[in-house]
Design a protein around this motif. Structure first.
Motif, PDB file in Angstrom:
ATOM      1  N   LEU A 207     -11.484 -18.071 -13.049  1.00 34.24           N
ATOM      2  CA  LEU A 207     -10.903 -18.706 -11.876  1.00 34.24           C
ATOM      3  C   LEU A 207     -10.268 -17.936 -10.792  1.00 34.24           C
ATOM      4  O   LEU A 207      -9.174 -18.058 -10.722  1.00 34.24           O
ATOM      5  N   ASN A 208     -11.094 -17.120 -10.444  1.00 33.94           N
ATOM      6  CA  ASN A 208     -10.463 -16.308  -9.100  1.00 33.94           C
ATOM      7  C   ASN A 208      -9.792 -16.991  -7.983  1.00 33.94           C
ATOM      8  O   ASN A 208      -8.834 -16.276  -7.547  1.00 33.94           O
ATOM      9  N   TRP A 209     -10.142 -18.094  -7.668  1.00 32.31           N
ATOM     10  CA  TRP A 209      -9.680 -18.787  -6.658  1.00 32.31           C
ATOM     11  C   TRP A 209      -8.260 -19.049  -6.868  1.00 32.31           C
ATOM     12  O   TRP A 209      -7.579 -19.469  -6.001  1.00 32.31           O
ATOM     13  N   MET A 210      -7.719 -19.047  -8.270  1.00 29.17           N
ATOM     14  CA  MET A 210      -6.217 -19.313  -8.427  1.00 29.17           C
ATOM     15  C   MET A 210      -5.439 -18.530  -7.655  1.00 29.17           C
ATOM     16  O   MET A 210      -4.293 -18.755  -7.421  1.00 29.17           O
ATOM     17  N   ASP A 211      -5.767 -17.140  -7.584  1.00 28.12           N
ATOM     18  CA  ASP A 211      -5.117 -16.150  -7.031  1.00 28.12           C
ATOM     19  C   ASP A 211      -4.474 -16.693  -5.535  1.00 28.12           C
ATOM     20  O   ASP A 211      -3.514 -16.651  -5.438  1.00 28.12           O
ATOM     21  N   PRO A 212      -5.572 -16.918  -4.658  1.00 29.96           N
ATOM     22  CA  PRO A 212      -4.904 -17.355  -3.458  1.00 29.96           C
ATOM     23  C   PRO A 212      -4.386 -18.819  -3.470  1.00 29.96           C
ATOM     24  O   PRO A 212      -3.451 -18.731  -2.441  1.00 29.96           O
ATOM     25  N   VAL A 213      -4.741 -19.568  -4.207  1.00 23.62           N
ATOM     26  CA  VAL A 213      -4.042 -20.865  -4.253  1.00 23.62           C
ATOM     27  C   VAL A 213      -2.638 -20.846  -4.707  1.00 23.62           C
ATOM     28  O   VAL A 213      -1.722 -21.201  -4.205  1.00 23.62           O
ATOM     29  N   MET A 214      -2.165 -19.955  -5.626  1.00 23.10           N
ATOM     30  CA  MET A 214      -0.916 -19.615  -6.150  1.00 23.10           C
ATOM     31  C   MET A 214      -0.166 -18.773  -5.051  1.00 23.10           C
ATOM     32  O   MET A 214       0.939 -19.079  -4.813  1.00 23.10           O
ATOM     33  N   GLY A 215      -0.687 -18.044  -4.213  1.00 20.40           N
ATOM     34  CA  GLY A 215      -0.120 -17.362  -3.119  1.00 20.40           C
ATOM     35  C   GLY A 215       0.442 -18.329  -2.034  1.00 20.40           C
ATOM     36  O   GLY A 215       1.338 -18.225  -1.567  1.00 20.40           O
ATOM     37  N   ILE A 216      -0.357 -19.620  -1.917  1.00 22.71           N
ATOM     38  CA  ILE A 216      -0.215 -20.701  -0.935  1.00 22.71           C
ATOM     39  C   ILE A 216       1.108 -21.424  -1.350  1.00 22.71           C
ATOM     40  O   ILE A 216       1.912 -21.884  -0.632  1.00 22.71           O
ATOM     41  N   VAL A 217       1.014 -21.716  -2.692  1.00 25.44           N
ATOM     42  CA  VAL A 217       2.092 -22.324  -3.334  1.00 25.44           C
ATOM     43  C   VAL A 217       3.278 -21.619  -3.105  1.00 25.44           C
ATOM     44  O   VAL A 217       4.450 -22.186  -2.857  1.00 25.44           O
ATOM     45  N   GLY A 218       3.233 -20.229  -3.398  1.00 28.83           N
ATOM     46  CA  GLY A 218       4.517 -19.433  -3.273  1.00 28.83           C
ATOM     47  C   GLY A 218       5.055 -19.415  -1.961  1.00 28.83           C
ATOM     48  O   GLY A 218       6.211 -19.402  -1.658  1.00 28.83           O
ATOM     49  N   ALA A 219       4.223 -19.268  -0.847  1.00 28.50           N
ATOM     50  CA  ALA A 219       4.450 -19.317   0.564  1.00 28.50           C
ATOM     51  C   ALA A 219       5.263 -20.741   0.732  1.00 28.50           C
ATOM     52  O   ALA A 219       6.341 -20.653   1.829  1.00 28.50           O
ATOM     53  N   ILE A 220       4.749 -21.730   0.493  1.00 28.23           N
ATOM     54  CA  ILE A 220       5.440 -23.083   0.866  1.00 28.23           C
ATOM     55  C   ILE A 220       6.802 -23.074   0.124  1.00 28.23           C
ATOM     56  O   ILE A 220       7.744 -23.532   0.872  1.00 28.23           O
ATOM     57  N   LEU A 221       7.068 -22.677  -1.159  1.00 29.28           N
ATOM     58  CA  LEU A 221       8.297 -22.582  -1.570  1.00 29.28           C
ATOM     59  C   LEU A 221       9.204 -21.771  -0.911  1.00 29.28           C
ATOM     60  O   LEU A 221      10.458 -22.006  -0.568  1.00 29.28           O
ATOM     61  N   VAL A 222       8.651 -20.346  -0.635  1.00 32.66           N
ATOM     62  CA  VAL A 222       9.605 -19.491   0.154  1.00 32.66           C
ATOM     63  C   VAL A 222      10.146 -20.099   1.604  1.00 32.66           C
ATOM     64  O   VAL A 222      11.251 -20.029   1.987  1.00 32.66           O
ATOM     65  N   ALA A 223       8.955 -20.820   2.222  1.00 34.37           N
ATOM     66  CA  ALA A 223       9.271 -21.403   3.462  1.00 34.37           C
ATOM     67  C   ALA A 223      10.544 -22.475   3.293  1.00 34.37           C
ATOM     68  O   ALA A 223      11.428 -22.500   4.322  1.00 34.37           O
ATOM     69  N   ARG A 224      10.323 -23.195   2.501  1.00 36.20           N
ATOM     70  CA  ARG A 224      11.526 -24.149   2.124  1.00 36.20           C
ATOM     71  C   ARG A 224      12.905 -23.889   2.136  1.00 36.20           C
ATOM     72  O   ARG A 224      13.836 -24.044   2.406  1.00 36.20           O
ATOM     73  N   TRP A 225      12.836 -22.626   1.265  1.00 36.53           N
ATOM     74  CA  TRP A 225      14.359 -21.875   0.941  1.00 36.53           C
ATOM     75  C   TRP A 225      14.539 -21.121   2.245  1.00 36.53           C
ATOM     76  O   TRP A 225      15.885 -21.292   2.537  1.00 36.53           O
ATOM     77  N   SER A 226      13.938 -20.651   2.915  1.00 39.14           N
ATOM     78  CA  SER A 226      14.053 -20.002   4.202  1.00 39.14           C
ATOM     79  C   SER A 226      14.476 -20.966   5.231  1.00 39.14           C
ATOM     80  O   SER A 226      15.592 -20.747   6.091  1.00 39.14           O
ATOM     81  N   ILE A 227      13.893 -22.360   5.399  1.00 37.18           N
ATOM     82  CA  ILE A 227      14.382 -23.166   6.282  1.00 37.18           C
ATOM     83  C   ILE A 227      15.770 -23.856   5.890  1.00 37.18           C
ATOM     84  O   ILE A 227      16.502 -23.938   6.937  1.00 37.18           O
ATOM     85  N   GLY A 228      15.956 -23.913   4.837  1.00 37.49           N
ATOM     86  CA  GLY A 228      17.254 -24.427   4.204  1.00 37.49           C
ATOM     87  C   GLY A 228      18.436 -23.557   4.588  1.00 37.49           C
ATOM     88  O   GLY A 228      19.258 -23.750   5.195  1.00 37.49           O
ATOM     89  N   LEU A 229      18.184 -22.137   4.620  1.00 39.48           N
ATOM     90  CA  LEU A 229      19.323 -21.162   4.981  1.00 39.48           C
ATOM     91  C   LEU A 229      19.114 -21.073   6.124  1.00 39.48           C
ATOM     92  O   LEU A 229      20.497 -20.796   6.800  1.00 39.48           O
ATOM     93  N   ILE A 230      18.247 -20.985   7.045  1.00 39.41           N
ATOM     94  CA  ILE A 230      18.361 -21.131   8.507  1.00 39.41           C
ATOM     95  C   ILE A 230      19.177 -22.290   9.033  1.00 39.41           C
ATOM     96  O   ILE A 230      20.121 -22.126   9.680  1.00 39.41           O
ATOM     97  N   ARG A 231      18.906 -23.454   8.459  1.00 38.19           N
ATOM     98  CA  ARG A 231      19.741 -24.718   8.861  1.00 38.19           C
ATOM     99  C   ARG A 231      21.322 -24.441   8.673  1.00 38.19           C
ATOM    100  O   ARG A 231      21.954 -24.647   9.562  1.00 38.19           O
TER     101      ARG A 231
END
Length: 314
Positions: A207-231
């Motif tokens: 399942l090679n497509w899992m690599d980019p999918v997990m990258g997108i999941v990670g990006a969403i979580l990191v974005a949420r953390w960063s937005i909270g800290l910016i706020r």
């Protein structure tokens, strides 16, 4: 020319910001660990022609730079604490550094998302064995870093009250600079965990497509953390009112006596866990500003107060 001294009405505005905070030492250790891993990965990547090792080493370099902001902020806060150009000391440097790191985190999340989407539609060959080794090494390093920084919610809460006021557990106390450093290593650790999962499914299940999918999941979580800290940090930088519980307890402490009434109340953060207040009191039997200051509970972390008093007109 004035000949009488006014020393009894004057005071410094340092509030303990000239002291070394526990987070400073721990952040420095994390920087040293991250920088060492960065050098090892880049060196071995160049020596053995491993693109995976080289890429992760460059990724470590970006986080070393981000953590460097945290360390510089601590040093600057201490060294400039007595600089008279800062009205209430250098406490807000902490929030400013946290805000800057949060913006870098947000950019990191965008880069993660962009690269992941690109690889989802344009797959690349993955050297699974090398990539798994790199991800595991990254997880070990970031896990160790998290252990060093991860107790800041409680440990610093107990020991970071270095200003001249009595020891207290301030409402809403957060070392945003240390929190930013923690989120950086947490983001790295999360990336490693998701990468290991994706690489294992790719290696053994195809399942090679899992690599980019997990990258997108990670990006969403990191974005949420960063937005909270910016706020949170932007609220401090823009002098938002202190948490409601501090406002309510301050008002109650003064208004519950002598039929006092607060007509104007402003309390804002000037550093981790410390606040400045400007209060206007109306009373039928006015007392000195010092009297009203003494009514404010010490545990609220209000270290600088200006009180204006008026007699109520019948």
């Amino acid at each position: 020319m004035h000949t009488k001294t006014t020393d009894q009405w004057q005071h410094e505005h340092i509030f303990g910001q000239d002291k070394v905070r526990p987070g400073e030492r721990r952040t420095l250790w994390v920087i040293l660990i991250t920088a060492t891993m960065m050098v090892v990965e880049i060196t071995t990547g160049l020596a053995y022609g491993s693109m995976a090792l080289l890429a992760d080493g460059l990724h470590m370099a970006s986080h070393t730079a981000a953590l460097g902001i945290t360390s510089i902020a601590y040093v600057y806060t201490r060294r400039c604490a007595a600089d008279s150009r800062f009205c209430f000391g250098t406490g807000k440097v902490n929030a400013f550094a946290g805000y800057t790191s949060a913006v870098l985190l947000a950019l990191f999340a965008l880069l993660m998302a962009g690269e992941s989407v690109s690889r989802l539609f344009n797959p690349v060959d993955i050297a699974f064995n090398q990539a798994i080794v790199v991800a595991v090494l990254g997880l070990i390093v970031n896990g160790a870093s998290m252990l060093m920084l991860g107790d800041h919610h409680d440990h610093d809460h107990d020991h970071d009250h270095l200003h001249t006021e009595p020891h207290h557990h301030a409402h809403g106390h957060t070392d945003h600079n240390l929190r930013a450093a923690y989120i950086h290593v947490l983001a790295d650790a999360l990336t490693s965990v998701l990468a290991i999962f994706a690489l294992l499914t790719g290696k053994f299940l195809g399942l090679n497509w899992m690599d980019p999918v997990m990258g997108i999941v990670g990006a969403i979580l990191v974005a949420r953390w960063s937005i909270g800290l910016i706020r949170d940090t932007s609220g401090i930088l823009l002098d938002h009112q202190a948490p409601g519980v501090i406002l309510e307890q301050t008002r109650a402490a003064i208004e519950n006596l002598d039929n006092n009434q607060i007509t104007d109340l402003h309390i804002w953060s000037i550093g981790p866990g410390i606040y400045s207040a400007s209060i206007t009191v109306v009373s039928e039997v006015p007392k000195s500003p010092g009297h009203y200051k003494s009514l404010i509970p010490e545990g609220l972390g209000i270290v600088h107060t200006n009180v204006e008093v008026h007699r109520r007109q019948h």
